[in-house]
Design a protein around this motif. Structure first.
Motif, PDB file in Angstrom:
ATOM      1  N   VAL A  90       0.827  -1.201   0.000  1.00  0.00           N
ATOM      2  CA  VAL A  90       0.000   0.000   0.000  1.00  0.00           C
ATOM      3  C   VAL A  90       0.863   1.254   0.000  1.00  0.00           C
ATOM      4  CG1 VAL A  90      -1.597   1.355   1.412  1.00  0.00           C
ATOM      5  CG2 VAL A  90      -1.996  -1.068   1.070  1.00  0.00           C
ATOM      6  N   ALA A  91       1.933   1.251   0.802  1.00  0.00           N
ATOM      7  CA  ALA A  91       2.815   2.411   0.871  1.00  0.00           C
ATOM      8  C   ALA A  91       3.395   2.747  -0.502  1.00  0.00           C
ATOM      9  CB  ALA A  91       3.937   2.156   1.879  1.00  0.00           C
ATOM     10  N   HIS A  92       3.833   1.730  -1.234  1.00  0.00           N
ATOM     11  CA  HIS A  92       4.370   1.975  -2.574  1.00  0.00           C
ATOM     12  C   HIS A  92       3.306   2.581  -3.488  1.00  0.00           C
ATOM     13  CE1 HIS A  92       8.479   0.520  -2.607  1.00  0.00           C
ATOM     14  NE2 HIS A  92       8.108  -0.499  -1.845  1.00  0.00           N
ATOM     15  N   LEU A  93       2.077   2.067  -3.413  1.00  0.00           N
ATOM     16  CA  LEU A  93       0.994   2.616  -4.234  1.00  0.00           C
ATOM     17  C   LEU A  93       0.755   4.093  -3.930  1.00  0.00           C
ATOM     18  CD1 LEU A  93      -1.729  -0.203  -4.199  1.00  0.00           C
ATOM     19  CD2 LEU A  93      -0.480   0.629  -6.190  1.00  0.00           C
ATOM     20  N   LEU A  94       0.637   4.421  -2.643  1.00  0.00           N
ATOM     21  CA  LEU A  94       0.315   5.789  -2.253  1.00  0.00           C
ATOM     22  C   LEU A  94       1.451   6.761  -2.557  1.00  0.00           C
ATOM     23  CD1 LEU A  94      -1.538   5.259   1.154  1.00  0.00           C
ATOM     24  CD2 LEU A  94      -2.482   5.381  -1.157  1.00  0.00           C
ATOM     25  N   ILE A  95       2.686   6.319  -2.330  1.00  0.00           N
ATOM     26  CA  ILE A  95       3.825   7.194  -2.592  1.00  0.00           C
ATOM     27  C   ILE A  95       3.972   7.460  -4.084  1.00  0.00           C
ATOM     28  CG2 ILE A  95       6.345   7.392  -2.465  1.00  0.00           C
ATOM     29  CD1 ILE A  95       6.180   5.780   0.169  1.00  0.00           C
ATOM     30  N   GLU A 139      -1.122  -4.697 -12.781  1.00  0.00           N
ATOM     31  CA  GLU A 139      -1.270  -5.639 -13.885  1.00  0.00           C
ATOM     32  C   GLU A 139      -0.319  -6.820 -13.776  1.00  0.00           C
ATOM     33  OE1 GLU A 139      -2.804  -7.436 -17.077  1.00  0.00           O
ATOM     34  OE2 GLU A 139      -3.554  -5.587 -16.194  1.00  0.00           O
ATOM     35  N   SER A 140       0.940  -6.546 -13.444  1.00  0.00           N
ATOM     36  CA  SER A 140       1.958  -7.594 -13.511  1.00  0.00           C
ATOM     37  C   SER A 140       2.018  -8.462 -12.269  1.00  0.00           C
ATOM     38  CB  SER A 140       3.335  -6.969 -13.772  1.00  0.00           C
ATOM     39  OG  SER A 140       3.695  -6.110 -12.698  1.00  0.00           O
ATOM     40  N   LYS A 166      -8.663  -2.048  -4.269  1.00  0.00           N
ATOM     41  CA  LYS A 166      -9.920  -1.944  -5.016  1.00  0.00           C
ATOM     42  C   LYS A 166     -10.091  -0.533  -5.578  1.00  0.00           C
ATOM     43  CE  LYS A 166     -12.608  -3.432  -1.704  1.00  0.00           C
ATOM     44  NZ  LYS A 166     -13.840  -3.837  -0.963  1.00  0.00           N
ATOM     45  N   TYR A 167      -9.712   0.468  -4.777  1.00  0.00           N
ATOM     46  CA  TYR A 167      -9.839   1.851  -5.248  1.00  0.00           C
ATOM     47  C   TYR A 167      -8.963   2.106  -6.474  1.00  0.00           C
ATOM     48  CZ  TYR A 167      -8.803   6.771  -5.755  1.00  0.00           C
ATOM     49  OH  TYR A 167      -8.595   8.009  -6.295  1.00  0.00           O
ATOM     50  N   PHE A 168      -7.696   1.712  -6.389  1.00  0.00           N
ATOM     51  CA  PHE A 168      -6.774   1.983  -7.501  1.00  0.00           C
ATOM     52  C   PHE A 168      -7.154   1.178  -8.747  1.00  0.00           C
ATOM     53  CE2 PHE A 168      -3.922   3.792  -4.256  1.00  0.00           C
ATOM     54  CZ  PHE A 168      -3.549   4.953  -4.923  1.00  0.00           C
ATOM     55  N   ARG A 169      -7.636  -0.015  -8.557  1.00  0.00           N
ATOM     56  CA  ARG A 169      -8.063  -0.805  -9.717  1.00  0.00           C
ATOM     57  C   ARG A 169      -9.244  -0.145 -10.422  1.00  0.00           C
ATOM     58  NH1 ARG A 169      -7.079  -6.173  -6.408  1.00  0.00           N
ATOM     59  NH2 ARG A 169      -5.052  -6.783  -7.227  1.00  0.00           N
ATOM     60  N   ARG A 170     -10.205   0.328  -9.622  1.00  0.00           N
ATOM     61  CA  ARG A 170     -11.353   1.011 -10.218  1.00  0.00           C
ATOM     62  C   ARG A 170     -10.912   2.300 -10.905  1.00  0.00           C
ATOM     63  NH1 ARG A 170     -16.496   0.408  -8.067  1.00  0.00           N
ATOM     64  NH2 ARG A 170     -17.034   2.091  -9.517  1.00  0.00           N
ATOM     65  N   LEU A 225       3.784  10.871  -6.342  1.00  0.00           N
ATOM     66  CA  LEU A 225       4.829  11.291  -7.285  1.00  0.00           C
ATOM     67  C   LEU A 225       4.296  11.415  -8.714  1.00  0.00           C
ATOM     68  CD1 LEU A 225       7.769   9.071  -5.967  1.00  0.00           C
ATOM     69  CD2 LEU A 225       7.643  11.569  -5.851  1.00  0.00           C
ATOM     70  N   GLY A 226       3.045  11.009  -8.907  1.00  0.00           N
ATOM     71  CA  GLY A 226       2.461  11.097 -10.245  1.00  0.00           C
ATOM     72  C   GLY A 226       2.840   9.959 -11.162  1.00  0.00           C
ATOM     73  N   ASN A 227       3.296   8.844 -10.592  1.00  0.00           N
ATOM     74  CA  ASN A 227       3.729   7.699 -11.397  1.00  0.00           C
ATOM     75  C   ASN A 227       2.564   6.742 -11.654  1.00  0.00           C
ATOM     76  OD1 ASN A 227       6.337   8.741 -11.330  1.00  0.00           O
ATOM     77  ND2 ASN A 227       6.900   7.558  -9.517  1.00  0.00           N
ATOM     78  N   ASP A 228       1.510   7.244 -12.316  1.00  0.00           N
ATOM     79  CA  ASP A 228       0.320   6.417 -12.520  1.00  0.00           C
ATOM     80  C   ASP A 228       0.615   5.211 -13.409  1.00  0.00           C
ATOM     81  OD1 ASP A 228      -1.202   8.017 -10.927  1.00  0.00           O
ATOM     82  OD2 ASP A 228      -2.062   9.198 -12.564  1.00  0.00           O
ATOM     83  N   ARG A 229       1.537   5.380 -14.348  1.00  0.00           N
ATOM     84  CA  ARG A 229       1.880   4.272 -15.227  1.00  0.00           C
ATOM     85  C   ARG A 229       2.531   3.140 -14.435  1.00  0.00           C
ATOM     86  NH1 ARG A 229       0.096   1.514 -19.349  1.00  0.00           N
ATOM     87  NH2 ARG A 229       1.754   0.368 -20.436  1.00  0.00           N
ATOM     88  N   LEU A 230       3.370   3.508 -13.474  1.00  0.00           N
ATOM     89  CA  LEU A 230       4.019   2.507 -12.628  1.00  0.00           C
ATOM     90  C   LEU A 230       2.981   1.780 -11.780  1.00  0.00           C
ATOM     91  CD1 LEU A 230       6.531   1.143 -11.476  1.00  0.00           C
ATOM     92  CD2 LEU A 230       6.776   3.063  -9.890  1.00  0.00           C
ATOM     93  N   ILE A 231       2.017   2.511 -11.254  1.00  0.00           N
ATOM     94  CA  ILE A 231       0.940   1.894 -10.465  1.00  0.00           C
ATOM     95  C   ILE A 231       0.163   0.906 -11.326  1.00  0.00           C
ATOM     96  CG2 ILE A 231      -1.227   2.336  -9.246  1.00  0.00           C
ATOM     97  CD1 ILE A 231      -0.081   5.018  -8.388  1.00  0.00           C
TER      98      ILE A 231
END
Length: 255
Positions: free
Chosen positions: A154-159, A174-175, A195-199, A163-169
């Protein structure tokens, strides 16, 4: 017990370890019960108490008590959302750690790093926050971190979101499919964020604010569960949704 110690623990042949342990535990007991005034009074008393100076003859415990005082003081500030004040304590505490590696235990180090992580995140200092998270994952033994593996995801997702790294998220979701460990209490908090980030990323919601409100409500229900409350020192999860809705940093909610 305090009265007994004040009568002169050194002359009563009470070991420095017991003196250190007693005061360290008392600091955390006050914090656990949100007794901040008593915590502050004890900190002041320890600085003035001549009997504590006797610990200098056993410098090992003097340094450990100093660390316990500093970390518990920062914990109190973070718990009351005094993030700028807490941030100013990071470097002094870290300097003490670096120069006295033999004087701290793994639990205290981990607590300190979590406080550093929380403070920098809430202030929007995401590059610095990522540095502390990487340090936790590299320096704290994996066996010790096992109950916190979901927290790390979760920490990696939020950080990276900060940072605006939506592609990395998107790639992370996905992977890896981010496997969660159900047997640990943090599962429910982590699952809500996933669930939030997937949606958000997969379905490209036409109502981003409504999506935030939906999962904020879900997180508020989780926050009421006694087993979950201890994890909210890691990040202010409910406040994260509120900050996203208002397009600000968590620390700005309390100014």
């Amino acid at each position: 017990r305090i009265a007994l110690l004040n009568e002169g623990w050194a002359t009563a042949h009470i070991s420095p370890f017991l003196v250190y342990s007693f005061h360290r535990n008392l600091l955390w007991i006050y914090l656990t019960n949100n007794q901040y005034q008593k915590h502050q009074k004890l900190l002041i008393a320890l600085q003035k108490d001549p009997s504590i100076s006797v610990l200098s003859s056993a410098s090992y415990y003097a340094v450990k008590l100093s660390l316990a005082q500093s970390v518990s003081s920062m914990y109190a500030d973070v718990n009351r959302q005094y993030y700028s004040k807490a941030y100013r304590q990071i470097q002094p505490i870290w300097t003490i750690f670096k120069h006295n590696k033999a004087h701290y235990d793994l639990e205290l180090l981990f607590q300190s790093l979590i406080l550093f992580l929380n403070t920098t995140f809430c202030l929007g200092k995401f590059d610095e926050c990522l540095k502390w998270l990487n340090f936790i994952e590299q320096e704290i033994p994996a066996s010790y971190l096992l109950p916190y593996q979901n927290m790390g995801k979760v920490a990696h997702l939020l950080i990276h979101h900060g940072l605006g790294n939506d592609r990395l998220i998107e790639n992370m979701l996905e992977s890896t499919r981010i496997r969660l460990y159900r047997k640990f209490n943090f599962f429910f908090v982590a699952n809500t964020f996933l669930k939030y980030f997937r949606r958000k990323i997969k379905h490209k919601s036409d109502d981003p604010k409504g999506l935030l409100i939906k999962y904020q409500s879900e997180m508020q229900q989780i926050a009421k569960q006694e087993a979950q409350k201890g994890f909210f020192i890691l990040f202010n999860f409910v406040d994260w949704f509120e900050a996203e809705i208002k397009a600000c940093y968590i620390a700005d909610l309390y100014k």
